[in-house]
Design an enzyme around this catalytic site. Sequence first.
Site, PDB file in Angstrom:
ATOM      1  N   HIS A 109      33.171 -15.412  67.828  1.00  0.00           N
ATOM      2  CA  HIS A 109      32.385 -14.478  66.993  1.00  0.00           C
ATOM      3  C   HIS A 109      33.234 -13.233  66.727  1.00  0.00           C
ATOM      4  O   HIS A 109      34.333 -13.361  66.203  1.00  0.00           O
ATOM      5  CB  HIS A 109      31.068 -14.191  67.734  1.00  0.00           C
ATOM      6  CG  HIS A 109      30.004 -13.482  66.947  1.00  0.00           C
ATOM      7  ND1 HIS A 109      30.050 -13.251  65.602  1.00  0.00           N
ATOM      8  CD2 HIS A 109      28.817 -12.957  67.365  1.00  0.00           C
ATOM      9  CE1 HIS A 109      28.966 -12.612  65.214  1.00  0.00           C
ATOM     10  NE2 HIS A 109      28.198 -12.416  66.259  1.00  0.00           N
ATOM     11  N   HIS A 119      33.689 -20.978  59.285  1.00  0.00           N
ATOM     12  CA  HIS A 119      32.459 -20.187  59.361  1.00  0.00           C
ATOM     13  C   HIS A 119      31.260 -21.124  59.285  1.00  0.00           C
ATOM     14  O   HIS A 119      31.283 -22.125  58.594  1.00  0.00           O
ATOM     15  CB  HIS A 119      32.401 -19.186  58.187  1.00  0.00           C
ATOM     16  CG  HIS A 119      31.469 -18.058  58.436  1.00  0.00           C
ATOM     17  ND1 HIS A 119      30.121 -18.157  58.225  1.00  0.00           N
ATOM     18  CD2 HIS A 119      31.683 -16.817  58.920  1.00  0.00           C
ATOM     19  CE1 HIS A 119      29.550 -17.007  58.537  1.00  0.00           C
ATOM     20  NE2 HIS A 119      30.467 -16.180  58.964  1.00  0.00           N
ATOM     21  N   ASP A 142      37.544 -12.117  60.055  1.00  0.00           N
ATOM     22  CA  ASP A 142      38.419 -11.722  61.168  1.00  0.00           C
ATOM     23  C   ASP A 142      39.886 -12.039  60.939  1.00  0.00           C
ATOM     24  O   ASP A 142      40.732 -11.658  61.751  1.00  0.00           O
ATOM     25  CB  ASP A 142      37.943 -12.427  62.453  1.00  0.00           C
ATOM     26  CG  ASP A 142      36.600 -11.884  62.898  1.00  0.00           C
ATOM     27  OD1 ASP A 142      35.655 -12.675  63.073  1.00  0.00           O
ATOM     28  OD2 ASP A 142      36.495 -10.643  63.029  1.00  0.00           O
TER      29      ASP A 142
HETATM   30  C1  SDX Z   1      32.263 -14.208  62.791  1.00  0.00           C
HETATM   31  O1  SDX Z   1      27.840 -16.168  61.763  1.00  0.00           O
HETATM   32  C2  SDX Z   1      28.408 -15.126  61.231  1.00  0.00           C
HETATM   33  O2  SDX Z   1      27.985 -14.626  60.227  1.00  0.00           O
HETATM   34  C3  SDX Z   1      29.566 -14.539  62.020  1.00  0.00           C
HETATM   35  C4  SDX Z   1      30.356 -13.422  61.356  1.00  0.00           C
HETATM   36  C5  SDX Z   1      29.547 -12.173  61.214  1.00  0.00           C
HETATM   37  O3  SDX Z   1      29.863 -11.365  60.322  1.00  0.00           O
HETATM   38  O4  SDX Z   1      28.650 -11.952  62.081  1.00  0.00           O
HETATM   39  O5  SDX Z   1      30.793 -13.851  60.068  1.00  0.00           O
HETATM   40  C6  SDX Z   1      31.581 -13.037  62.178  1.00  0.00           C
HETATM   41  O6  SDX Z   1      31.952 -14.563  63.882  1.00  0.00           O
HETATM   42  C7  SDX Z   1      33.285 -14.957  61.971  1.00  0.00           C
HETATM   43  C8  SDX Z   1      33.830 -16.204  62.701  1.00  0.00           C
HETATM   44  C9  SDX Z   1      34.968 -15.747  63.650  1.00  0.00           C
HETATM   45  N1  SDX Z   1      35.372 -16.899  64.520  1.00  0.00           N
HETATM   46  C10 SDX Z   1      36.565 -17.456  64.404  1.00  0.00           C
HETATM   47  O7  SDX Z   1      37.377 -17.200  63.516  1.00  0.00           O
HETATM   48  C11 SDX Z   1      36.866 -18.481  65.482  1.00  0.00           C
HETATM   49  C12 SDX Z   1      37.426 -19.760  64.842  1.00  0.00           C
HETATM   50  N2  SDX Z   1      36.352 -20.409  64.046  1.00  0.00           N
HETATM   51  C13 SDX Z   1      35.614 -21.456  64.708  1.00  0.00           C
HETATM   52  O8  SDX Z   1      35.421 -21.331  66.068  1.00  0.00           O
HETATM   53  C14 SDX Z   1      34.406 -21.923  63.889  1.00  0.00           C
HETATM   54  O9  SDX Z   1      34.840 -22.082  62.588  1.00  0.00           O
HETATM   55  C15 SDX Z   1      33.146 -21.092  63.903  1.00  0.00           C
HETATM   56  C16 SDX Z   1      32.664 -20.826  65.273  1.00  0.00           C
HETATM   57  C17 SDX Z   1      33.346 -19.819  63.173  1.00  0.00           C
HETATM   58  C18 SDX Z   1      32.077 -21.898  63.175  1.00  0.00           C
HETATM   59  O10 SDX Z   1      31.874 -23.025  63.914  1.00  0.00           O
HETATM   60  P1  SDX Z   1      30.789 -24.151  63.494  1.00  0.00           P
HETATM   61  O11 SDX Z   1      30.085 -23.777  62.254  1.00  0.00           O
HETATM   62  O12 SDX Z   1      29.987 -24.478  64.696  1.00  0.00           O
HETATM   63  O13 SDX Z   1      31.689 -25.342  63.091  1.00  0.00           O
HETATM   64  P2  SDX Z   1      32.271 -26.407  64.097  1.00  0.00           P
HETATM   65  O14 SDX Z   1      32.833 -25.731  65.297  1.00  0.00           O
HETATM   66  O15 SDX Z   1      31.245 -27.462  64.296  1.00  0.00           O
HETATM   67  O16 SDX Z   1      33.510 -26.985  63.240  1.00  0.00           O
HETATM   68  C19 SDX Z   1      33.359 -28.076  62.339  1.00  0.00           C
HETATM   69  C20 SDX Z   1      34.707 -28.786  62.369  1.00  0.00           C
HETATM   70  C21 SDX Z   1      35.117 -29.236  63.773  1.00  0.00           C
HETATM   71  O17 SDX Z   1      36.016 -30.299  63.621  1.00  0.00           O
HETATM   72  P3  SDX Z   1      35.508 -31.825  63.918  1.00  0.00           P
HETATM   73  O18 SDX Z   1      34.760 -31.800  65.250  1.00  0.00           O
HETATM   74  O19 SDX Z   1      34.588 -32.135  62.757  1.00  0.00           O
HETATM   75  O20 SDX Z   1      36.754 -32.655  63.945  1.00  0.00           O
HETATM   76  O21 SDX Z   1      35.747 -27.873  61.967  1.00  0.00           O
HETATM   77  C22 SDX Z   1      36.629 -27.665  63.061  1.00  0.00           C
HETATM   78  C23 SDX Z   1      35.914 -28.075  64.313  1.00  0.00           C
HETATM   79  O22 SDX Z   1      36.832 -28.483  65.325  1.00  0.00           O
HETATM   80  N3  SDX Z   1      36.932 -26.232  63.083  1.00  0.00           N
HETATM   81  C24 SDX Z   1      38.147 -25.728  63.244  1.00  0.00           C
HETATM   82  C25 SDX Z   1      37.991 -24.352  63.145  1.00  0.00           C
HETATM   83  N4  SDX Z   1      36.711 -24.055  62.922  1.00  0.00           N
HETATM   84  C26 SDX Z   1      36.051 -25.235  62.888  1.00  0.00           C
HETATM   85  N5  SDX Z   1      39.348 -26.338  63.473  1.00  0.00           N
HETATM   86  C27 SDX Z   1      40.400 -25.513  63.593  1.00  0.00           C
HETATM   87  N6  SDX Z   1      40.336 -24.152  63.504  1.00  0.00           N
HETATM   88  C28 SDX Z   1      39.151 -23.548  63.272  1.00  0.00           C
HETATM   89  N7  SDX Z   1      39.092 -22.238  63.187  1.00  0.00           N
END
Ligand code: SDX
Length: 427
Positions: free
Chosen positions: A267, A306, A362
């Site tokens: 997050h 996201h 971010d």
């Molecule tokens: C913020 O919700 C909000 O509005 C948050 C925010 C706000 O203003 O409050 O926008 C702020 O938190 C932004 C997000 C910051 N986080 C990161 O940058 C961390 C990296 N991102 C991930 O952890 C992820 O993308 C999330 C947590 C942001 C979202 O996760 P989801 O929606 O639960 O998606 P998921 O984890 O189920 O991913 C779907 C697929 C998966 O692959 P498969 O299992 O299908 O093979 O996408 C992959 C994930 O492994 N994936 C990534 C990835 N993000 C998702 N793979 C590599 N790198 C990534 N960053």
Amino acid sequence: MPETLTITDNRTGKSYEISIADGTIRASDLRQIKVDANDFGLMSYDPAFMNTASCKSSITYLDGDAGILRYRGYPIEQLAEQSTYLEVAYLLLHGELPNQTELAAWQHSITTHTFVHEFLKRALEGYRYDAHPMGRLVAFLATLSTFYTDAKRVREPEIRMQHVVRIIAKMPTIAAWAFRHSLGRPYVYPNNDLGYCGNFLAMLFQIAEPKYKVNPVLERALDVLFILHADHEQNCSTSAARGVGSAESDPYVALAAASAALYGPLHGGANEAVLRMLKKIGSVKEIPAFIESVKHGDGKLMGFGHRVYKNYDPRAKVIKKLADDVFEVTGRNPLLDIALELEKIALSDEYFIKRKLYPNVDFYSGLIYQAMGFPVEMFPVLFAIPRASGWLSQWSEMLDDPEQKISRPRQIYTGTDVRNYVPIAKR
Ligand code: SDX
């Protein structure tokens, strides 16, 4: 066509008409679907609320596919271009942009509440110099609640707004003092002649000069970053604030909980994680190997992806442009080259395209913060300060929503059936 769903329960052959409103059905309407009189009735099961609306809100609108973000109907791009953080905080809390008189009164009320109780200085001394500032922010928000015996009178609008102002006003002071404590520098008291972001920069960076000279480019850049981070509908930390607030806890501890959620690297802690990732990659030539490691499941590309945006995060676009203005003043952050190349490669790679992974808020923000002189540990704190106005707006909206009550989800029990206690001698 009727706005209803007809559900046939094949276990009983019975049919049910469930009404559809706002593109949703009420989960409680499922309870009537039973196999017999003793049946509790159907529930919906939605881990991490991937497809569940927890509330109705008029504060922020997101369209993840189109990459749209609006606060109270105003596009984020226009607010970033033309507004200020304090004006946006007013908009989020009151629903309308303030007129001159309202803005002046709002700015005055915030400016005159920036001081914190002197006791907090002693509390700060209790932390190691290298204690993470987010851990301290969580603690200080909870500590602030102990100074205000009327903080739990959340149903009284006047008292509620007093504490809203106090929190928005004091967050920069707490954050700046935690930063100064980690450097072993004396605390700088708030200067009421400066604006919200100028005062924050002075409390952070003033050394021996009698009057801190605020750089207008950096002050404006911080103001825009605060606008971009102010709210984002029902994200993890906002849901924490709403959940804790639903028990009628005071806003300080509700925001302590929200800050704790924001601290997570998935997050608001992602901006810190992005910088650590870019440093670990080290150079542009190491990017292909890093991308392959991510695709093989060795960690994530931090700052990408996201839950809602399946397109470019509109905030990331603004931040990317803002970086050029800041680097004009501070000098270019060399890690920017790695970030730009990383984005270029990732956006053309099937693994990221298929998963609709784009840069989020971010990905670039940390590069600016670092260039402005902030250590990476302060990055999530710089996210929490402006998000306080979003958390408080959402918390207040929850309290005023007649449909809301204490938040208490149900569960699917997967544990053992009843069994009798066994004395230890017989185990
Ligand atoms: C913020 O919700 C909000 O509005 C948050 C925010 C706000 O203003 O409050 O926008 C702020 O938190 C932004 C997000 C910051 N986080 C990161 O940058 C961390 C990296 N991102 C991930 O952890 C992820 O993308 C999330 C947590 C942001 C979202 O996760 P989801 O929606 O639960 O998606 P998921 O984890 O189920 O991913 C779907 C697929 C998966 O692959 P498969 O299992 O299908 O093979 O996408 C992959 C994930 O492994 N994936 C990534 C990835 N993000 C998702 N793979 C590599 N790198 C990534 N960053």
